[in-house]
Scaffold this active site. Structure first.
Site, PDB file in Angstrom:
ATOM      1  N   GLU A 100     -62.008 -33.822 -15.410  1.00 31.87           N
ATOM      2  CA  GLU A 100     -62.140 -33.841 -16.879  1.00 31.87           C
ATOM      3  C   GLU A 100     -62.070 -35.252 -17.451  1.00 31.87           C
ATOM      4  OE1 GLU A 100     -60.347 -30.937 -19.341  1.00 31.87           O
ATOM      5  OE2 GLU A 100     -60.613 -29.290 -17.923  1.00 31.87           O
ATOM      6  N   HIS A 334     -52.522 -29.705 -17.790  1.00 32.97           N
ATOM      7  CA  HIS A 334     -52.140 -29.423 -16.407  1.00 32.97           C
ATOM      8  C   HIS A 334     -51.105 -30.459 -15.983  1.00 32.97           C
ATOM      9  CE1 HIS A 334     -55.419 -26.708 -14.599  1.00 32.97           C
ATOM     10  NE2 HIS A 334     -55.654 -26.743 -15.901  1.00 32.97           N
TER      11      HIS A 334
END
EC number: 3.1.4.-
Length: 477
Positions: A100, A334
């Site tokens: 990402e 995360h």
């Protein structure tokens, strides 16, 4: 471009050290007992969505600064610090795989901040709107790179989800360790948007994992020590996870160290114990971006799956659990995962000379597990094929209906214009809306729909071929 550190590396190479050993410093330690070099990995989904991810710039800069050794993050618990030591001192990795990284400015800052510490860097490119978000930072020289784009990867109609537009892929990086060639496969597989049903995208991830397993086998057969890292969006024991382990012959580094875990037991632990004992990198209540989740939703989605013939896990755990002080937030949605691996040097062969497939087919229990996986996969494809064919049909129907409606609106306009001139504006707008929506659905039906169905059928045939081979083997027994 070489700096002082590079010159020191070459000076040390003259004394008999490999470039990997020199760059790796104290991490490249050769054990007298196992004669294995150690290498430390980090995999991290950084949540770098432009316009969507909150505090993106501040968070990505905090990540970059921490990787560069200049972090001012606040630990949430001393128990989460590696070996109970200083946070910065223990964040010294040899290879960092990121997911990402979707903004060029974020990558430029990361690359610049970490250039002296991680001189070998690569951002991978694909997709329509942006790249796959995959990047690698390394102390170890990069020998070659390759990007494999998943042929089955969501739908263009799911604009608000974006998986199809970013071009989910596998970023393969071959490292020259000086001991044994290592192929790192970094990926961020299709996200699930529900636990069940069409929005779960299980078939898409399973097809991606199937392709993944083919590549892994090829690299293993070529003699590479394969390491799969990334946010695989699949829980332990799921079909994609089974393809990457049972089918490809890799082992979960966390499970290699701690054994297989009962996910129901992990779900009942406290959030801190879930991190320490279950390595729940996603949906942890200790992550400020997931604080509203239920305790049993915490799960492990970030992995390092490794080649057990050449690699051995000696340490593993959750990383980047700290918070940014002035924002009081976690650095990503995360947590990161880190593992230290021992590498068996080249020449110390532990893999049988036969192919991976032949080596594994002598294990009857594994064969039966793989056969069961194939049956599940075929059923999964059949279920989704009905959805894909239905969507293709109705989008195509919309296209032809739009043509008829467009013609009808033109005819109606000629009659209503004489009686109510203002109505022409309505019919023109109606014709524009019908034309645009019909054209989009027609393109999705005729171009994407056909391509997706053929790709699904191809995967099905590949699975059937593998299943027939196992049937032959089992019948011989």
């Amino acid at each position: 471009m070489y700096n002082r550190k590079d010159r020191d590396v070459h000076e040390r190479k003259e004394d008999g050290q490999s470039e990997f050993e020199a760059l790796n410093g104290t991490n490249a330690i050769m054990s007298d007992n196992s004669k294995a070099y150690s290498i430390k990995f980090l995999t991290f989904n950084t949540w770098g969505l432009k316009y969507v991810s909150k505090h993106r710039k501040e968070r990505l800069r905090a990540i970059a600064d921490k990787l560069a050794g200049h972090s001012m993050l606040t630990p949430i618990s001393d128990e989460l610090l590696p070996n109970g030591g200083d946070s910065n001192e223990n964040e010294d990795y040899d290879v960092i795989a990121l997911q990402e990284i979707w903004c060029v400015e974020d990558w430029k800052y990361l690359a610049s901040a970490c250039a002296s510490k991680y001189p070998y860097q690569r951002l991978f490119h694909s997709g329509i709107l942006t790249g796959p978000g995959l990047a690698i930072l390394s102390k170890v020289p990069i020998e070659s790179t390759f990007l494999y784009r998943f042929p089955i990867n969501g739908r263009p109609s799911a604009v608000f989800r974006g998986d199809w537009y970013v071009g989910k892929s596998i970023a393969i990086t071959v490292l020259n360790t000086g001991t044994r060639p290592i192929a790192i496969m970094n990926s961020h597989m299709h996200a699930p948007y529900a636990k069940q049903g069409d929005a779960a995208y299980l078939c898409h991830r399973s097809c991606q994992a199937w392709d993944f397993s083919r590549l892994i086998k090829l690299y293993r057969q070529a003699g590479y020590a394969v390491i799969v890292v990334g946010d695989l969006n699949s829980r332990p024991g799921s079909l994609p996870h089974k393809f990457l382990t049972q089918e490809a012959g890799l082992v979960d580094s966390w499970e290699q160290l701690h054994g297989k875990q009962d996910l129901a037991v992990i779900a009942r632990l406290s959030p801190l114990q879930q991190l320490l004992k279950g390595c729940t990198t996603c949906d942890s209540l200790l992550n400020t971006w997931r604080a509203q989740r239920q305790p049993d939703e915490a799960c492990r989605l970030d992995y390092a799956l490794i080649d057990p013939d050449f690699l051995q896990t000696v340490d593993a755990g959750v990383r980047f659990t700290e918070r940014i002080p002035h924002l009081d937030c976690s650095v990503s949605d995360h947590f990161a995962y880190s593992c230290t691996l021992n590498i068996v040097p080249q020449g110390t062969e532990s893999r049988p000379s036969t192919s991976v497939k032949r080596a594994k087919t002598h294990d009857r229990e594994l064969i039966l597990q793989r056969y069961s996986n194939y049956e599940t996969m075929i059923e999964c494809i059949h279920t989704y094929l009905k959805t894909a064919q239905r969507q293709k049909f109705f989008r195509g129907l919309h296209f032809w209906a739009s043509i008829l409606l467009l013609i009808a609106s033109l005819v109606v306009t000629t009659f209503t214009a004489n009686k109510a001139g203002w109505s022409s504006i309505f019919w023109v707008l109606f014709a524009i809306a019908v034309s645009i929506s019909g054209t989009i659905d027609g393109a999705i039906s005729f171009l994407f729909g056909r391509s997706e169905i053929r790709a699904l059928i191809e995967v099905e045939q590949e699975v059937l071929d593998a299943e027939h081979h196992l049937q032959t083997f089992l019948s011989e027994k």
